[in-house]
Write a protein that holds these residues in place. Structure first.
Motif, PDB file in Angstrom:
ATOM      1  N   GLU A 291       0.785  -1.188   0.036  1.00 51.92           N
ATOM      2  CA  GLU A 291       0.074   0.031   0.021  1.00 51.92           C
ATOM      3  C   GLU A 291       0.838   1.290  -0.291  1.00 51.92           C
ATOM      4  O   GLU A 291       1.979   1.327   0.773  1.00 51.92           O
ATOM      5  N   ARG A 292       0.324   2.334  -0.363  1.00 55.88           N
ATOM      6  CA  ARG A 292       1.133   3.577  -0.518  1.00 55.88           C
ATOM      7  C   ARG A 292       0.831   4.236   0.675  1.00 55.88           C
ATOM      8  O   ARG A 292      -0.156   3.999   1.486  1.00 55.88           O
ATOM      9  N   VAL A 293       2.065   4.962   1.148  1.00 56.37           N
ATOM     10  CA  VAL A 293       1.979   6.020   2.331  1.00 56.37           C
ATOM     11  C   VAL A 293       2.450   7.460   1.768  1.00 56.37           C
ATOM     12  O   VAL A 293       3.206   7.350   0.629  1.00 56.37           O
TER      13      VAL A 293
ATOM     14  N   VAL B 205      -2.606   8.002  -5.501  1.00 57.66           N
ATOM     15  CA  VAL B 205      -1.860   9.128  -5.128  1.00 57.66           C
ATOM     16  C   VAL B 205      -2.943  10.253  -5.265  1.00 57.66           C
ATOM     17  O   VAL B 205      -2.558  11.339  -4.481  1.00 57.66           O
ATOM     18  N   PHE B 206      -3.920  10.165  -5.877  1.00 63.87           N
ATOM     19  CA  PHE B 206      -5.001  11.251  -5.698  1.00 63.87           C
ATOM     20  C   PHE B 206      -5.870  11.380  -4.438  1.00 63.87           C
ATOM     21  O   PHE B 206      -6.279  12.610  -4.313  1.00 63.87           O
ATOM     22  N   ASP B 207      -5.592  10.415  -3.557  1.00 58.30           N
ATOM     23  CA  ASP B 207      -6.039  10.316  -2.254  1.00 58.30           C
ATOM     24  C   ASP B 207      -5.193  11.542  -1.459  1.00 58.30           C
ATOM     25  O   ASP B 207      -5.716  12.363  -0.604  1.00 58.30           O
ATOM     26  N   ALA B 208      -3.918  11.313  -1.648  1.00 59.24           N
ATOM     27  CA  ALA B 208      -2.972  12.549  -1.052  1.00 59.24           C
ATOM     28  C   ALA B 208      -3.599  13.784  -1.510  1.00 59.24           C
ATOM     29  O   ALA B 208      -3.415  14.820  -0.657  1.00 59.24           O
ATOM     30  N   GLU B 209      -3.449  14.023  -2.833  1.00 60.08           N
ATOM     31  CA  GLU B 209      -3.846  15.255  -3.148  1.00 60.08           C
ATOM     32  C   GLU B 209      -5.056  15.783  -2.872  1.00 60.08           C
ATOM     33  O   GLU B 209      -5.269  16.991  -2.815  1.00 60.08           O
ATOM     34  N   ALA B 210      -5.838  15.036  -2.984  1.00 63.62           N
ATOM     35  CA  ALA B 210      -7.446  15.320  -2.003  1.00 63.62           C
ATOM     36  C   ALA B 210      -6.941  16.119  -0.510  1.00 63.62           C
ATOM     37  O   ALA B 210      -7.886  17.037  -0.329  1.00 63.62           O
TER      38      ALA B 210
ATOM     39  N   SER C  97      -2.140  31.228   4.611  1.00 69.55           N
ATOM     40  CA  SER C  97      -2.167  30.256   3.690  1.00 69.55           C
ATOM     41  C   SER C  97      -0.936  29.174   3.984  1.00 69.55           C
ATOM     42  O   SER C  97      -0.213  29.363   4.724  1.00 69.55           O
ATOM     43  N   GLY C  98      -0.968  28.037   3.183  1.00 68.32           N
ATOM     44  CA  GLY C  98       0.313  26.957   3.536  1.00 68.32           C
ATOM     45  C   GLY C  98       0.721  26.649   1.968  1.00 68.32           C
ATOM     46  O   GLY C  98      -0.025  26.422   1.319  1.00 68.32           O
ATOM     47  N   SER C  99       1.837  25.972   2.036  1.00 58.47           N
ATOM     48  CA  SER C  99       2.483  25.437   0.779  1.00 58.47           C
ATOM     49  C   SER C  99       2.846  23.748   1.236  1.00 58.47           C
ATOM     50  O   SER C  99       3.331  23.682   2.408  1.00 58.47           O
ATOM     51  N   ILE C 100       2.484  22.852   0.555  1.00 56.56           N
ATOM     52  CA  ILE C 100       2.332  21.803   0.876  1.00 56.56           C
ATOM     53  C   ILE C 100       3.454  20.907  -0.206  1.00 56.56           C
ATOM     54  O   ILE C 100       3.273  20.892  -1.319  1.00 56.56           O
ATOM     55  N   GLY C 101       4.460  20.091   0.202  1.00 57.78           N
ATOM     56  CA  GLY C 101       5.164  19.240  -0.459  1.00 57.78           C
ATOM     57  C   GLY C 101       4.794  17.750  -0.331  1.00 57.78           C
ATOM     58  O   GLY C 101       4.585  17.476   1.197  1.00 57.78           O
ATOM     59  N   ILE C 102       4.659  16.982  -1.010  1.00 52.52           N
ATOM     60  CA  ILE C 102       4.259  15.743  -0.985  1.00 52.52           C
ATOM     61  C   ILE C 102       5.100  14.624  -1.713  1.00 52.52           C
ATOM     62  O   ILE C 102       5.530  14.727  -2.639  1.00 52.52           O
ATOM     63  N   SER C 103       5.513  13.660  -0.959  1.00 53.55           N
ATOM     64  CA  SER C 103       6.388  12.457  -1.177  1.00 53.55           C
ATOM     65  C   SER C 103       5.588  11.411  -0.668  1.00 53.55           C
ATOM     66  O   SER C 103       4.575  11.040   0.123  1.00 53.55           O
ATOM     67  N   LEU C 104       5.787  10.225  -1.781  1.00 55.96           N
ATOM     68  CA  LEU C 104       4.966   9.025  -1.793  1.00 55.96           C
ATOM     69  C   LEU C 104       5.907   7.813  -1.446  1.00 55.96           C
ATOM     70  O   LEU C 104       6.959   7.533  -2.038  1.00 55.96           O
ATOM     71  N   PHE C 105       5.589   6.843  -0.570  1.00 56.17           N
ATOM     72  CA  PHE C 105       5.979   5.500  -0.568  1.00 56.17           C
ATOM     73  C   PHE C 105       5.287   4.500  -1.501  1.00 56.17           C
ATOM     74  O   PHE C 105       4.178   4.611  -1.104  1.00 56.17           O
TER      75      PHE C 105
ATOM     76  N   ASN D 185       0.624  28.885  -1.328  1.00 56.49           N
ATOM     77  CA  ASN D 185      -0.610  28.470  -1.261  1.00 56.49           C
ATOM     78  C   ASN D 185      -1.205  27.412  -2.260  1.00 56.49           C
ATOM     79  O   ASN D 185      -2.096  27.503  -2.913  1.00 56.49           O
ATOM     80  N   ASN D 186      -0.368  26.451  -2.481  1.00 57.62           N
ATOM     81  CA  ASN D 186      -0.550  25.346  -3.395  1.00 57.62           C
ATOM     82  C   ASN D 186       0.296  24.028  -3.017  1.00 57.62           C
ATOM     83  O   ASN D 186       1.157  24.009  -1.886  1.00 57.62           O
ATOM     84  N   CYS D 187       0.044  22.926  -3.708  1.00 59.63           N
ATOM     85  CA  CYS D 187       0.824  21.844  -3.342  1.00 59.63           C
ATOM     86  C   CYS D 187       1.736  21.139  -4.617  1.00 59.63           C
ATOM     87  O   CYS D 187       1.145  21.555  -5.568  1.00 59.63           O
ATOM     88  N   GLU D 188       2.734  20.545  -4.291  1.00 57.65           N
ATOM     89  CA  GLU D 188       3.390  19.981  -5.235  1.00 57.65           C
ATOM     90  C   GLU D 188       3.893  18.425  -5.014  1.00 57.65           C
ATOM     91  O   GLU D 188       4.298  18.401  -3.813  1.00 57.65           O
ATOM     92  N   PHE D 189       3.743  17.685  -5.991  1.00 57.58           N
ATOM     93  CA  PHE D 189       4.072  16.200  -5.679  1.00 57.58           C
ATOM     94  C   PHE D 189       6.016  16.425  -6.097  1.00 57.58           C
ATOM     95  O   PHE D 189       6.370  17.117  -6.676  1.00 57.58           O
ATOM     96  N   PHE D 190       6.527  15.625  -5.039  1.00 55.59           N
ATOM     97  CA  PHE D 190       8.098  15.530  -5.437  1.00 55.59           C
ATOM     98  C   PHE D 190       8.253  14.966  -6.651  1.00 55.59           C
ATOM     99  O   PHE D 190       7.590  14.029  -7.372  1.00 55.59           O
TER     100      PHE D 190
END
Length: 561
Positions: A168-170, A231-236, A259-267, A294-299
Motif C-alpha cells: 500500500e502507498r503511504v 496518489v489522488f487520495d494524498a492530493e485530495a 495560507s500554506g505550501s505543501i510538498g508531497i512524497s510517496l512511499f 498556497n499550493n501543493c507540489e508532488f516530489f
C-alpha cells in the motif's frame, strides 16, 4: 530461591511481623485464598481481613483485575519462583484504580513444593504519572499537543512496515505556513502561538483517525497518510488542508488569514525510508513556495537534482567570503552634459572556481534566503569604501558610488549603525555614497523608514529608487521620503522610441521627477536612438552598454572616466 518452611498454623507470629512493615503484604494458600494481610494493607487499600479471610477477594476487585491476580498466583505456584510486575489495582479507600508494583514469592515445604504465597505491592501511581508526563514531553509538542518529530519517526516507520507488507502507498505531506513570521512579528508571539494551536486543531479535524498530524517545528507540520489506494487520495487531503486554511482564524478578537505550501512524497515511489521521504517532501514544499505559495507540489526526481545544486551553491557561497572569491565591477553613470561619468554603480560578481564569473541574478536570492546577504552586503560596502579611498590616494577626482541594498539589509535595525562604523573605519564620508533601494522596501513600517532615510541623509548619503515603475508604486512616498534620484527600469527603455506605451511611461516619469526636483537615471541604454529620445525629453543621466559594460576597478582607472 523458594523459602523452605511450613506455614505455622499460629498465624499470629507472622501477623506480628508483617504488621511492623509499612508496605502492603498478604499471604495466600495454593487456591489463592487469603490467610493474612497486614495493617498497612488494610489502611492503605480500604480492606478488612475479617471480611476477606478465606476468600480470594473477588467480591472487592473488578473481574478483569481478579482474573489477572489469579493468573499471576498460578504462575508462582507452578514455577516455584519469585516474580515481580506492574499492574492496576482498585483502591477502595481512594475509590480509584492505582498502578502498583507487585512482588510474589512461593513459600515451600522441605521438599520444595509450594504451599503458600507471600506477596507485597507498592503504589507507584505518582511515579508512573510522572514517567508518562516525561514520555509525553519527549514525544508530544508542548504547544499544540501534536506528536513531535520523535513520535512521528516511530509512526512513519510503522506505516512503512505496514505499507511494505500490504503493498500500500503511504504519503508524507510537508506543510509550511506562508508568511507566518509577519503575524508573529507584528502581533506578538502569544498570538502566533494561539494561531499555531488553531491551525493544528484544524488539521487534525480534516484527516482520518488512523493518520498522523505532527508538528515538525516552528510553523512546519507533517501529515502522515497510510493505506492509500491512489496518489489522488494524498492530493485530495492536501487540497482539503489548503481549503481549510482559506477560512479565517479568530484569535483574541482578531481575524487572521494565512495560507500554506505543501510538498508531497510517496512511499515507495519517492523513497523507501523515513529520511528520504521527509527530505523529498521538504524539497517539494520548497517548490510549492517558489511557485507562488498556497499550493501543493508532488516530489519529482528533478527537484532532488535542483536541491543538491542549491545546497552545493549555498555551501560554496558561505565559503566565498572566506576564500576571497567575491569581487566588484563598476558601471559608469554618464551625464549627457560633457559625456563624463558622475557616478558608478557597484555590481557584485562571484568568481567561483570551476564555474567562472557568476552574476548576482544566480545567487542573490539564495543569499537572502540563507541570511548570507547581511555579511555579503557589509563586505560590499566596506570594499566600495576602500576602493574610494584607494582612488582618492591615486589623485582621481572621484564621483559617487551607488550601492544596491536588499529589503533584508534595509530592514536591519543596525543598518545605519553598521554604515557609520564602516565609514569611520575606512575614513570615507557619506557624500561619496548613494544607496539604491526598490519601491517595495518603502511600503512597510513608514515611520521607521522615514527615520532611517533621514539618518542616512544626515550622513550625506543619497537615496536612489531602483527599477522605478516596476514595483509597488505609491507616488505619495516621493513626497514623504527623502529621495534624490529615480532610476527608470531598463524594461521601459528597451523598446523606445518605437513602443508608444513605454515612451508614455518615460515621459510621465520625467515630468513628475522634474516637478518634484528629483534627478533621473535611465538604465539599460544600448543604442543611439534610445539615448537621443531620452535626452530630447529631458533625461540627463544614463547607464548602459552604449557607454560601458561593468568593469573591474583597474579597467575603470585606464579609461579615466
Amino acid at each position: 530461591m523458594p523459602t523452605n518452611y511450613l506455614f505455622s498454623s499460629d498465624v499470629s507470629k507472622f501477623q506480628e511481623l508483617i504488621d511492623l512493615l509499612p508496605i502492603a503484604i498478604f499471604i495466600k494458600d495454593t487456591e489463592s485464598k487469603l490467610l493474612a494481610i497486614n495493617k498497612a494493607c488494610e489502611l492503605q487499600w480500604g480492606l478488612s481481613f475479617k471480611d476477606l479471610q478465606g476468600t480470594d477477594a473477588s467480591q472487592l476487585f473488578p473481574p478483569a483485575q481478579m482474573e489477572h491476580f489469579l493468573a499471576k498466583d498460578q504462575e508462582v505456584f507452578e514455577s516455584g519462583c519469585q516474580i515481580d510486575f506492574e499492574e492496576t489495582m482498585w483502591n477502595a479507600t481512594l475509590k480509584q484504580n492505582r498502578m502498583v508494583h507487585t512482588f510474589k514469592k512461593p513459600i515451600c515445604d522441605t521438599s520444595g513444593k509450594p504451599l503458600y504465597l507471600i506477596g507485597m505491592f507498592v503504589d507507584i501511581t505518582e511515579r508512573h504519572m510522572a514517567e508518562q508526563r516525561i514520555l509525553e514531553m519527549a514525544t508530544y509538542d508542548i504547544l499544540t499537543g501534536l506528536p513531535n518529530r520523535a513520535l512521528l519517526k516511530d509512526r512513519i516507520e510503522r506505516a512503512l512496515e505496514h505499507g511494505n507488507r500490504n503493498r500500500e502507498r503511504v504519503a508524507v505531506l510537508f506543510i509550511d505556513l506562508d508568511n507566518f513570521k509577519v503575524i508573529n512579528d507584528s502581533l506578538g508571539h502569544d498570538v502566533g502561538d494561539k494561531l499555531l494551536q488553531a491551525v493544528a486543531a484544524r488539521f487534525v479535524s480534516i484527516v482520518r483517525g488512523e493518520d498522523t498530524v505532527a508538528r515538525q517545528g516552528g510553523d512546519e507540520f507533517i501529515v502522515l497518510l497510510s493505506n492509500l489506494e491512489s496518489v489522488f487520495d494524498a492530493e485530495a487531503v492536501a487540497q482539503k488542508i489548503l481549503n481549510a486554511l482559506q477560512l479565517h482564524f479568530l484569535i483574541d478578537g482578531k481575524e487572521l488569514h494565512i495560507s500554506g505550501s505543501i510538498g508531497i512524497s510517496l512511499f515507495p515511489d519517492d523513497g523507501e525510508d523515513i529520511w528520504t521521504l521527509l527530505r523529498n517532501s521538504d524539497i517539494a514544499m520548497y517548490h510549492a513556495k517558489k511557485n507562488g505559495r498556497n499550493n501543493c507540489e508532488f516530489f519529482k526526481p528533478e527537484m532532488n537534482r535542483q536541491a543538491k545544486e542549491r545546497h552545493s551553491m549555498e555551501v560554496a557561497l558561505r565559503n566565498a567570503l572566506k576564500r576571497d572569491e567575491l569581487l566588484l565591477h563598476y558601471q559608469p553613470i554618464v551625464n549627457v552634459n560633457g559625456g563624463k561619468a558622475d557616478g558608478f554603480e557597484v555590481l557584485l560578481r562571484w568568481q567561483r572556481p570551476g564555474d567562472g564569473l557568476i552574476y548576482p541574478v544566480k545567487f542573490i536570492r539564495l543569499a537572502e534566503e540563507t541570511g548570507m546577504i547581511i555579511p555579503i552586503g557589509e563586505w560590499l560596502m566596506r570594499q566600495s569604501c576602500l576602493q574610494i579611498k584607494a582612488w582618492e590616494k591615486q589623485g582621481y577626482e572621484f564621483p559617487r558610488l551607488a550601492i544596491n541594498l536588499s529589503a533584508i539589509q534595509f530592514r536591519q535595525k543596525t543598518l545605519v549603525e553598521n554604515i557609520v562604523r564602516i565609514l569611520d573605519e575606512t575614513g570615507v564620508t557619506g557624500h561619496y555614497l548613494t544607496l539604491e533601494i526598490t519601491e517595495s522596501e518603502l511600503i512597510e513600517d513608514v515611520e521607521e523608514t522615514i527615520k532611517t532615510l533621514r539618518q542616512l541623509s544626515e550622513l550625506g548619503i543619497e537615496i536612489s529608487i531602483d527599477d522605478f515603475g516596476t514595483g509597488y508604486s505609491n507616488l505619495s512616498f516621493l513626497k514623504r521620503y527623502q529621495i534624490n534620484t529615480l532610476k527608470i527600469d531598463r524594461s521601459f527603455v528597451r523598446d523606445i522610441p518605437d513602443d508608444p506605451d513605454d515612451t508614455a511611461i518615460i515621459d510621465a516619469i520625467l515630468v513628475m521627477a522634474h516637478a518634484l526636483g528629483l534627478q533621473v537615471i535611465a538604465e539599460g541604454v544600448e543604442n543611439e536612438q534610445q539615448l537621443a529620445y531620452l535626452a530630447l525629453h529631458g533625461c540627463t543621466r544614463f547607464q548602459g552598454f552604449y557607454f560601458s559594460k561593468p568593469l573591474p576597478a583597474i579597467e575603470i582607472e585606464k579609461k579615466r572616466w
